[in-house]
Motif scaffolding. Structure first.
Motif, PDB file in Angstrom:
ATOM      1  N   MET A   1       2.895   0.543  -1.831  1.00 30.11           N
ATOM      2  CA  MET A   1       2.265  -0.082  -2.920  1.00 30.11           C
ATOM      3  C   MET A   1       0.752  -0.335  -3.204  1.00 30.11           C
ATOM      4  O   MET A   1       0.668   0.617  -3.625  1.00 30.11           O
ATOM      5  CB  MET A   1       3.616  -1.469  -3.196  1.00 30.11           C
ATOM      6  N   ASP A   2       0.765  -0.737  -2.100  1.00 24.66           N
ATOM      7  CA  ASP A   2      -1.014  -1.379  -2.354  1.00 24.66           C
ATOM      8  C   ASP A   2      -2.167  -0.235  -2.000  1.00 24.66           C
ATOM      9  O   ASP A   2      -1.915   0.365  -0.888  1.00 24.66           O
ATOM     10  CB  ASP A   2      -1.026  -2.192  -1.989  1.00 24.66           C
ATOM     11  N   GLY A   3      -2.570   0.130  -2.832  1.00 20.86           N
ATOM     12  CA  GLY A   3      -3.553   1.658  -2.610  1.00 20.86           C
ATOM     13  C   GLY A   3      -3.066   3.154  -3.087  1.00 20.86           C
ATOM     14  O   GLY A   3      -3.710   4.111  -2.830  1.00 20.86           O
ATOM     15  N   THR A   4      -1.342   2.841  -2.929  1.00 18.17           N
ATOM     16  CA  THR A   4      -0.568   4.210  -3.440  1.00 18.17           C
ATOM     17  C   THR A   4      -0.796   3.950  -4.562  1.00 18.17           C
ATOM     18  O   THR A   4      -0.501   5.500  -5.580  1.00 18.17           O
ATOM     19  CB  THR A   4       0.629   4.568  -2.062  1.00 18.17           C
ATOM     20  N   LEU A   5       0.526   3.532  -5.118  1.00 18.31           N
ATOM     21  CA  LEU A   5       0.714   3.489  -6.473  1.00 18.31           C
ATOM     22  C   LEU A   5       0.071   2.614  -7.237  1.00 18.31           C
ATOM     23  O   LEU A   5       0.110   2.535  -8.478  1.00 18.31           O
ATOM     24  CB  LEU A   5       2.519   2.945  -6.118  1.00 18.31           C
TER      25      LEU A   5
ATOM     26  N   LYS B   1       3.048  -8.789  -7.739  1.00 15.13           N
ATOM     27  CA  LYS B   1       2.955  -7.034  -8.283  1.00 15.13           C
ATOM     28  C   LYS B   1       4.237  -6.971  -9.322  1.00 15.13           C
ATOM     29  O   LYS B   1       3.820  -6.337  -9.830  1.00 15.13           O
ATOM     30  CB  LYS B   1       3.186  -6.348  -6.750  1.00 15.13           C
ATOM     31  N   LEU B   2       5.009  -7.619  -9.174  1.00 18.11           N
ATOM     32  CA  LEU B   2       6.437  -7.211 -10.069  1.00 18.11           C
ATOM     33  C   LEU B   2       6.441  -8.331 -10.922  1.00 18.11           C
ATOM     34  O   LEU B   2       7.169  -7.745 -12.377  1.00 18.11           O
ATOM     35  CB  LEU B   2       8.046  -7.508  -9.350  1.00 18.11           C
ATOM     36  N   GLN B   3       5.928  -9.045 -10.917  1.00 19.78           N
ATOM     37  CA  GLN B   3       5.815  -9.304 -12.430  1.00 19.78           C
ATOM     38  C   GLN B   3       4.228  -9.287 -13.357  1.00 19.78           C
ATOM     39  O   GLN B   3       4.625  -9.876 -14.484  1.00 19.78           O
ATOM     40  CB  GLN B   3       5.419 -11.209 -12.420  1.00 19.78           C
ATOM     41  N   HIS B   4       4.114  -8.516 -12.610  1.00 22.99           N
ATOM     42  CA  HIS B   4       2.480  -7.987 -13.778  1.00 22.99           C
ATOM     43  C   HIS B   4       2.337  -6.239 -13.541  1.00 22.99           C
ATOM     44  O   HIS B   4       1.763  -5.889 -14.257  1.00 22.99           O
ATOM     45  CB  HIS B   4       0.978  -8.176 -12.949  1.00 22.99           C
ATOM     46  N   THR B   5       3.941  -5.674 -13.457  1.00 21.86           N
ATOM     47  CA  THR B   5       4.226  -4.299 -13.328  1.00 21.86           C
ATOM     48  C   THR B   5       5.557  -4.292 -13.979  1.00 21.86           C
ATOM     49  O   THR B   5       6.738  -4.611 -13.475  1.00 21.86           O
ATOM     50  CB  THR B   5       3.273  -3.545 -12.196  1.00 21.86           C
ATOM     51  N   ASP B   6       5.671  -2.399 -14.039  1.00 21.98           N
ATOM     52  CA  ASP B   6       7.272  -2.648 -13.945  1.00 21.98           C
ATOM     53  C   ASP B   6       7.570  -1.692 -12.782  1.00 21.98           C
ATOM     54  O   ASP B   6       8.971  -0.818 -12.917  1.00 21.98           O
ATOM     55  CB  ASP B   6       7.892  -1.809 -15.512  1.00 21.98           C
ATOM     56  N   LEU B   7       6.964  -1.738 -11.148  1.00 21.87           N
ATOM     57  CA  LEU B   7       7.625  -0.997 -10.080  1.00 21.87           C
ATOM     58  C   LEU B   7       8.908  -1.744 -10.096  1.00 21.87           C
ATOM     59  O   LEU B   7       9.425  -0.223  -9.968  1.00 21.87           O
ATOM     60  CB  LEU B   7       6.333  -1.765  -9.774  1.00 21.87           C
ATOM     61  N   GLY B   8       9.128  -2.848 -10.011  1.00 19.39           N
ATOM     62  CA  GLY B   8      10.411  -2.931  -9.741  1.00 19.39           C
ATOM     63  C   GLY B   8      12.240  -2.314 -10.570  1.00 19.39           C
ATOM     64  O   GLY B   8      12.693  -2.514 -10.714  1.00 19.39           O
ATOM     65  N   GLN B   9      11.430  -2.068 -11.666  1.00 17.22           N
ATOM     66  CA  GLN B   9      12.459  -1.373 -13.016  1.00 17.22           C
ATOM     67  C   GLN B   9      12.724  -0.067 -12.731  1.00 17.22           C
ATOM     68  O   GLN B   9      13.500   0.842 -12.933  1.00 17.22           O
ATOM     69  CB  GLN B   9      11.841  -1.901 -14.313  1.00 17.22           C
ATOM     70  N   ILE B  10      11.509   0.875 -11.463  1.00 16.65           N
ATOM     71  CA  ILE B  10      11.964   1.674 -11.613  1.00 16.65           C
ATOM     72  C   ILE B  10      12.136   2.471 -10.063  1.00 16.65           C
ATOM     73  O   ILE B  10      13.247   3.218  -9.909  1.00 16.65           O
ATOM     74  CB  ILE B  10      10.017   2.325 -11.138  1.00 16.65           C
TER      75      ILE B  10
ATOM     76  N   ASP C   1      -3.012  -0.005  -7.422  1.00 15.07           N
ATOM     77  CA  ASP C   1      -5.436   0.526  -7.199  1.00 15.07           C
ATOM     78  C   ASP C   1      -5.045  -0.728  -6.414  1.00 15.07           C
ATOM     79  O   ASP C   1      -5.393  -2.180  -6.504  1.00 15.07           O
ATOM     80  CB  ASP C   1      -5.863  -0.142  -8.494  1.00 15.07           C
ATOM     81  N   LEU C   2      -7.086  -0.372  -5.144  1.00 12.62           N
ATOM     82  CA  LEU C   2      -6.247  -0.844  -4.383  1.00 12.62           C
ATOM     83  C   LEU C   2      -7.709  -2.363  -4.856  1.00 12.62           C
ATOM     84  O   LEU C   2      -7.560  -3.295  -3.969  1.00 12.62           O
ATOM     85  CB  LEU C   2      -6.228  -0.057  -2.722  1.00 12.62           C
ATOM     86  N   HIS C   3      -8.194  -2.114  -5.482  1.00  8.14           N
ATOM     87  CA  HIS C   3      -9.007  -3.164  -6.391  1.00  8.14           C
ATOM     88  C   HIS C   3      -8.716  -4.522  -6.464  1.00  8.14           C
ATOM     89  O   HIS C   3      -9.564  -5.233  -6.078  1.00  8.14           O
ATOM     90  CB  HIS C   3      -9.745  -2.295  -7.382  1.00  8.14           C
ATOM     91  N   TYR C   4      -7.719  -4.372  -6.996  1.00  9.99           N
ATOM     92  CA  TYR C   4      -6.697  -6.217  -6.946  1.00  9.99           C
ATOM     93  C   TYR C   4      -7.291  -6.627  -5.893  1.00  9.99           C
ATOM     94  O   TYR C   4      -7.624  -7.685  -5.649  1.00  9.99           O
ATOM     95  CB  TYR C   4      -5.377  -6.001  -7.508  1.00  9.99           C
ATOM     96  N   ASP C   5      -6.354  -6.481  -4.850  1.00  9.79           N
ATOM     97  CA  ASP C   5      -6.392  -6.862  -3.341  1.00  9.79           C
ATOM     98  C   ASP C   5      -7.755  -6.920  -2.530  1.00  9.79           C
ATOM     99  O   ASP C   5      -8.290  -8.135  -2.307  1.00  9.79           O
ATOM    100  CB  ASP C   5      -5.151  -6.074  -2.054  1.00  9.79           C
ATOM    101  N   ASN C   6      -7.831  -6.101  -3.040  1.00 11.31           N
ATOM    102  CA  ASN C   6      -9.811  -6.080  -2.388  1.00 11.31           C
ATOM    103  C   ASN C   6     -10.686  -6.692  -3.011  1.00 11.31           C
ATOM    104  O   ASN C   6     -11.500  -7.674  -2.097  1.00 11.31           O
ATOM    105  CB  ASN C   6     -10.331  -4.989  -1.972  1.00 11.31           C
TER     106      ASN C   6
ATOM    107  N   GLN D   1       6.121 -10.651   0.844  1.00  9.85           N
ATOM    108  CA  GLN D   1       7.322 -11.313  -0.239  1.00  9.85           C
ATOM    109  C   GLN D   1       6.599 -11.548  -1.499  1.00  9.85           C
ATOM    110  O   GLN D   1       6.871 -11.169  -3.218  1.00  9.85           O
ATOM    111  CB  GLN D   1       8.756 -11.547   0.643  1.00  9.85           C
ATOM    112  N   LYS D   2       5.989 -12.741  -0.913  1.00 11.40           N
ATOM    113  CA  LYS D   2       5.570 -13.620  -2.069  1.00 11.40           C
ATOM    114  C   LYS D   2       3.927 -12.728  -2.636  1.00 11.40           C
ATOM    115  O   LYS D   2       3.590 -12.770  -3.960  1.00 11.40           O
ATOM    116  CB  LYS D   2       4.592 -14.593  -1.554  1.00 11.40           C
ATOM    117  N   SER D   3       3.271 -11.763  -2.435  1.00  6.09           N
ATOM    118  CA  SER D   3       2.867 -10.248  -2.985  1.00  6.09           C
ATOM    119  C   SER D   3       3.211  -9.852  -3.518  1.00  6.09           C
ATOM    120  O   SER D   3       2.971  -9.250  -4.395  1.00  6.09           O
ATOM    121  CB  SER D   3       1.957  -9.877  -1.556  1.00  6.09           C
ATOM    122  N   ILE D   4       4.727  -9.757  -2.964  1.00  4.45           N
ATOM    123  CA  ILE D   4       4.974  -8.430  -4.371  1.00  4.45           C
ATOM    124  C   ILE D   4       5.826  -8.964  -5.093  1.00  4.45           C
ATOM    125  O   ILE D   4       5.729  -8.455  -6.387  1.00  4.45           O
ATOM    126  CB  ILE D   4       5.979  -7.882  -3.215  1.00  4.45           C
ATOM    127  N   GLU D   5       6.181 -10.214  -5.157  1.00  2.00           N
ATOM    128  CA  GLU D   5       6.337 -10.780  -6.614  1.00  2.00           C
ATOM    129  C   GLU D   5       5.646 -10.948  -7.205  1.00  2.00           C
ATOM    130  O   GLU D   5       5.609 -10.534  -8.785  1.00  2.00           O
ATOM    131  CB  GLU D   5       7.248 -12.249  -5.982  1.00  2.00           C
TER     132      GLU D   5
END
Length: 216
Positions: free
Chosen positions: A14-18, A123-132, A20-25, A117-121
């Motif tokens: 997910m992070d850095g692949t799909l 990302k899922l709230q702010h992208t449509d990743l979980g829908q794909i 942008d890792l900029h958010y996490d860094n 899981q809390k980090s994933i949540e």
């Protein structure tokens, strides 16, 4: 670059692949040190130094990725702090188009991430990743980081896949090396995980610059 006729399963970081890792860094190197300094009455340089020492002590372990660990360690609501800069969450170039392509082609797809899981949540709230991507596997579910070759053995025991017909995309080359040691054949790294940093010039694995390059 990829002969899709040889692929049955696609694992994606997910992070850095799909995404942008900029958010996490930015969060770990700027926002958290600022909030930690405010909470503990430290100067920003002292805050960064203290956090860096803890980061170094837990690098490449499951703790490093665990939001509950950091919340307890720092006595702060780290999950809540992540939401404060969620406007920086962004897709990498053409990642959404790539996901729709492999989904439409009927590949067996799963998100395989070290993120808690809390980090994933967040990302899922702010992208449509979980829908794909419907299947999301966190290393915290398996209690091993992806850098550990045993992670891949445990994953295969839990969820069948053929390493010879599996493609795996990840920006972390330690993770890719562990997957290679396990026997996954089609491994790809990311040239620019963080859009605010320079591109990688070299890698032991084929570098993906833009997911558009993988589309027919």
């Amino acid at each position: 670059m990829i002969d899709w006729n040889q692929i049955e399963t696609v694992f994606l970081d997910m992070d850095g692949t799909l995404l942008d890792l900029h958010y996490d860094n930015y969060f770990w190197l700027n926002h958290l040190p600022l909030r930690f300094a405010e909470a503990k009455g430290l100067s920003l340089p002292d805050s960064k130094a203290r956090l860096q020492a803890i980061y170094d002590a837990h690098a490449h372990t499951l703790n490093w990725y665990c939001i509950d660990f950091w919340s307890e360690q720092l006595q702060m609501d780290v999950a809540g702090l992540k939401h404060e800069v969620s406007n920086r969450i962004a897709w990498r170039p053409n990642a959404q188009r790539f996901l729709h392509f492999i989904h439409d082609q009927g590949f067996d797809i799963a998100l395989v991430t070290n993120a808690h899981q809390k980090s994933i949540e967040v990302k899922l709230q702010h992208t449509d990743l979980g829908q794909i991507i419907r299947e999301i596997i966190s290393s915290h579910d398996l209690r091993l980081p992806k850098e550990d070759p045993e992670f891949w053995q445990t994953l295969q025991a839990k969820r069948h896949f053929d390493p010879c017909t599996t493609a795996f995309f990840d920006d972390n080359e330690r993770v890719l090396a562990a997957a290679q040691q396990f026997g996954i054949r089609h491994l790809y790294s990311i040239a620019q995980p963080d859009s605010a940093q320079e591109k990688r010039a070299h890698s032991p694995f084929p570098l993906i610059h833009d997911f558009q390059d993988l589309l027919p």
